[in-house]
Design a protein around this motif. Structure first.
Motif, PDB file in Angstrom:
ATOM      1  N   ASN A  42       1.496   1.388   7.410  1.00 50.02           N
ATOM      2  CA  ASN A  42       0.956   0.521   6.368  1.00 50.02           C
ATOM      3  C   ASN A  42       2.075  -0.189   5.629  1.00 50.02           C
ATOM      4  O   ASN A  42       3.116   0.413   5.311  1.00 50.02           O
ATOM      5  CB  ASN A  42       0.135   1.338   5.365  1.00 50.02           C
ATOM      6  CG  ASN A  42      -1.141   1.883   5.964  1.00 50.02           C
ATOM      7  OD1 ASN A  42      -2.057   1.140   6.269  1.00 50.02           O
ATOM      8  ND2 ASN A  42      -1.184   3.201   6.135  1.00 50.02           N
ATOM      9  N   GLU A  59      -0.783  -2.323   9.261  1.00 51.73           N
ATOM     10  CA  GLU A  59      -1.948  -2.698   8.461  1.00 51.73           C
ATOM     11  C   GLU A  59      -1.493  -3.065   7.047  1.00 51.73           C
ATOM     12  O   GLU A  59      -0.471  -2.567   6.551  1.00 51.73           O
ATOM     13  CB  GLU A  59      -2.951  -1.545   8.391  1.00 51.73           C
ATOM     14  CG  GLU A  59      -3.476  -1.071   9.736  1.00 51.73           C
ATOM     15  CD  GLU A  59      -4.395  -2.062  10.427  1.00 51.73           C
ATOM     16  OE1 GLU A  59      -4.732  -3.100   9.810  1.00 51.73           O
ATOM     17  OE2 GLU A  59      -4.770  -1.805  11.585  1.00 51.73           O
ATOM     18  N   ASP A  60      -2.256  -3.959   6.398  1.00 48.41           N
ATOM     19  CA  ASP A  60      -1.977  -4.306   5.008  1.00 48.41           C
ATOM     20  C   ASP A  60      -3.302  -4.517   4.276  1.00 48.41           C
ATOM     21  O   ASP A  60      -4.384  -4.366   4.862  1.00 48.41           O
ATOM     22  CB  ASP A  60      -1.060  -5.528   4.912  1.00 48.41           C
ATOM     23  CG  ASP A  60      -1.649  -6.788   5.543  1.00 48.41           C
ATOM     24  OD1 ASP A  60      -2.872  -6.801   5.844  1.00 48.41           O
ATOM     25  OD2 ASP A  60      -0.906  -7.766   5.739  1.00 48.41           O
ATOM     26  N   LYS A  92      -7.218  -4.958   5.912  1.00 45.52           N
ATOM     27  CA  LYS A  92      -8.253  -3.982   5.583  1.00 45.52           C
ATOM     28  C   LYS A  92      -9.463  -4.631   4.910  1.00 45.52           C
ATOM     29  O   LYS A  92     -10.564  -4.062   4.919  1.00 45.52           O
ATOM     30  CB  LYS A  92      -7.673  -2.893   4.686  1.00 45.52           C
ATOM     31  CG  LYS A  92      -6.620  -2.026   5.378  1.00 45.52           C
ATOM     32  CD  LYS A  92      -5.956  -1.071   4.408  1.00 45.52           C
ATOM     33  CE  LYS A  92      -4.853  -0.265   5.080  1.00 45.52           C
ATOM     34  NZ  LYS A  92      -4.138   0.626   4.125  1.00 45.52           N
TER      35      LYS A  92
END
Length: 501
Positions: free
Chosen positions: A122, A204-205, A209
């Motif tokens: 992340n 992912e950021d 999301k």
């Protein structure tokens, strides 16, 4: 006269003609500033050596056909590797894998016998990759597409000996993307990847999301690693027996390490994360029905909005994310992912299940742009890719680990111009990769890149005779490789180094 004489005569003539014609493809000032090299005066011995490599070069003009997937095996889905207190354990291992029924093939893998897990990180997290080498030979762990300090990049400088380990600590500081990892030891990269060392990284950021994208891993969000291989009569991966100095290709396709795969999907929108993990083969992905699908991402992040396409070509090292809407097909429809030759790469079996309704608009995925300032920057680095087989070069030089080819300031954007100079056989596409950064494509032959390239990239396909301009910025310090991602070309010397300080 025998055929070899005729081939030799034709090849020598082509070198003379090719050397003369290709030397006039650029202006005199460009040629001088680029230190352009005239290869028309190659000595006889070198020409004879290149003639011996003609078969390898020709194999890429008309590559060996791939098998059609029979769809008899459900696609293997790599396990997700999540952090525990910010720590990920990743081991390069020896093993055997049942690729063919009742046959054990000797393979390499990460945290297993073949290929590797999907590492999910992340943005904003500080993480530790605890890497260990359980092979019987040195290796490295290269994080392809990851913006990471040079000391952790895993290039050929960072060998890990058998039985040894290394901790790589960094803060994830780039947007959501699908990256990958593989070894990068000098002289052994191609073989280690061929035997199975490859895995994916998901960044992912908050943006990724919040988007209404298919994101249920292994249900409507699938990693797809495409690799062609050639097995010997004992169903083994005998790399040295099939080695092609212009790029090793095979007739057997594996997707996520699965032979003759099929993928079961629901009647819904499905996200496919495509990686060309082959040593040298290019893939043009299409649906056998001719239907369009949506591209949503390039190597390093989302496009600004989905674009409708009917095909997408990926060269070795490149990735793309696409969405296929299976809700418009019925279970009895014959739907497959195929290549440009019509070979069946991945058949789909459509079930009735749905994960969720994705009704939210996907019009705004990102705010990527090439700025006017970036377009108007002067060219500060010029590279010329040239040659075939053992005689591949960048700016007439082959890789030397003790030589720094370029320097660049951390955080400063520069324009790199890369020219793929045709050789006597016409030349090949070179997938050009820069470590430790995501770049922007400013132009291709002076023109705006296609919509599918309007996003962050770390690898770009450069056709013979093409010139591309890239806006390149490094956010970290260190020494980084740049090279052709045809793995055999990289190992034969089509690689250089930039030091960021």
């Amino acid at each position: 006269m025998n055929s070899k004489f005729w081939i030799s005569s034709l090849f020598l003539s082509a070198i003379i003609i090719g050397g003369c014609s290709s030397g006039n493809t650029r202006s005199e000032s460009e040629s001088e500033s680029n230190h352009a090299m005239d290869h028309s005066d190659m000595d006889h011995e070198k020409m004879m050596e290149e003639m011996e490599g003609m078969d390898g070069h020709m194999s890429h003009i008309n590559p060996i056909a791939l098998n059609d997937s029979t769809g008899e095996n459900e696609l293997a889905i790599p396990p997700l590797l999540e952090q525990k207190n910010g720590i990920y354990h990743i081991a390069a291992q020896l093993g055997t894998t049942e690729i063919f029924k009742s046959v054990q093939t000797e393979t390499y893998g990460y945290n297993g016998s073949f290929l590797g897990p999907v590492i999910r990180v992340n943005k904003g997290d500080t993480v530790t990759f605890k890497t260990s080498n359980e092979l019987s030979e040195p290796t490295t762990f290269h994080w392809h597409g990851l913006e990471i300090p040079g000391e952790g990049d895993g290039g050929p400088h960072h060998l890990i000996q058998p039985g040894k380990s290394k901790d790589v600590i960094f803060t994830v500081n780039q947007e959501a993307s699908t990256l990958w990892f593989h070894p990068h030891p000098e002289g052994a990269t191609a073989e280690q990847v061929y035997k199975g060392l490859a895995g994916l990284i998901y960044v992912e950021d908050e943006n990724s999301k919040s988007l209404a994208l298919p994101n249920d891993y292994g249900v409507n969000d699938f990693p797809l690693v495409f690799q062609d291989r050639q097995f010997d009569d004992k169903k083994q991966l005998n790399y040295k027996a099939v080695l092609n100095e212009d790029g090793t290709i095979g007739d057997t396709l594996l997707v996520n390490g699965t032979l003759n795969p099929k993928l079961t999907v629901g009647k819904e929108k499905v996200r496919l994360r495509l990686l060309n993990g082959s040593n040298a083969r290019n893939y043009t992905f299409q649906l056998n029905t001719g239907d369009s699908f949506q591209q949503i991402a390039t190597d390093g992040g989302f496009l600004n909005e989905p674009i409708a396409i009917s095909e997408i070509t990926l060269t070795p090292g490149e990735r793309a994310e696409v969405i296929v809407d299976f809700s418009k097909f019925n279970a009895e429809n014959d739907i497959s992912l195929v290549n440009e030759a019509g070979n069946i790469l991945l058949p789909f079996k459509i079930g009735e299940h749905k994960t969720r309704e994705t009704t939210k608009s996907l019009e705004n995925l990102n705010d990527f742009a090439v700025t006017d300032e970036e377009r108007n920057l002067p060219v500060s680095k010029r590279l010329e890719l040239f040659g075939m087989g053992m005689h591949v070069t960048i700016n007439d030089k082959q890789f030397d680990m003790n030589r720094i080819d370029f320097t660049q300031k951390q955080g400063e954007t520069e324009t790199w111009e890369i020219y793929n100079k045709p050789d006597a056989m016409g030349g090949m596409i070179h997938p050009f990769h820069i470590h430790g950064t995501q770049f922007k494509i400013v132009s291709i032959d002076g023109k705006e890149p296609s919509a599918s390239l309007h996003g962050w990239k770390d690898t770009i396909a450069i056709e013979a005779g093409q010139t591309v301009k890239l806006a390149v910025k490094f956010n970290n310090k260190g020494i980084y490789m740049f090279h052709c991602h045809v793995l055999e070309h990289e190992e034969n010397g089509m690689m250089g180094q930039v030091e960021v300080n």
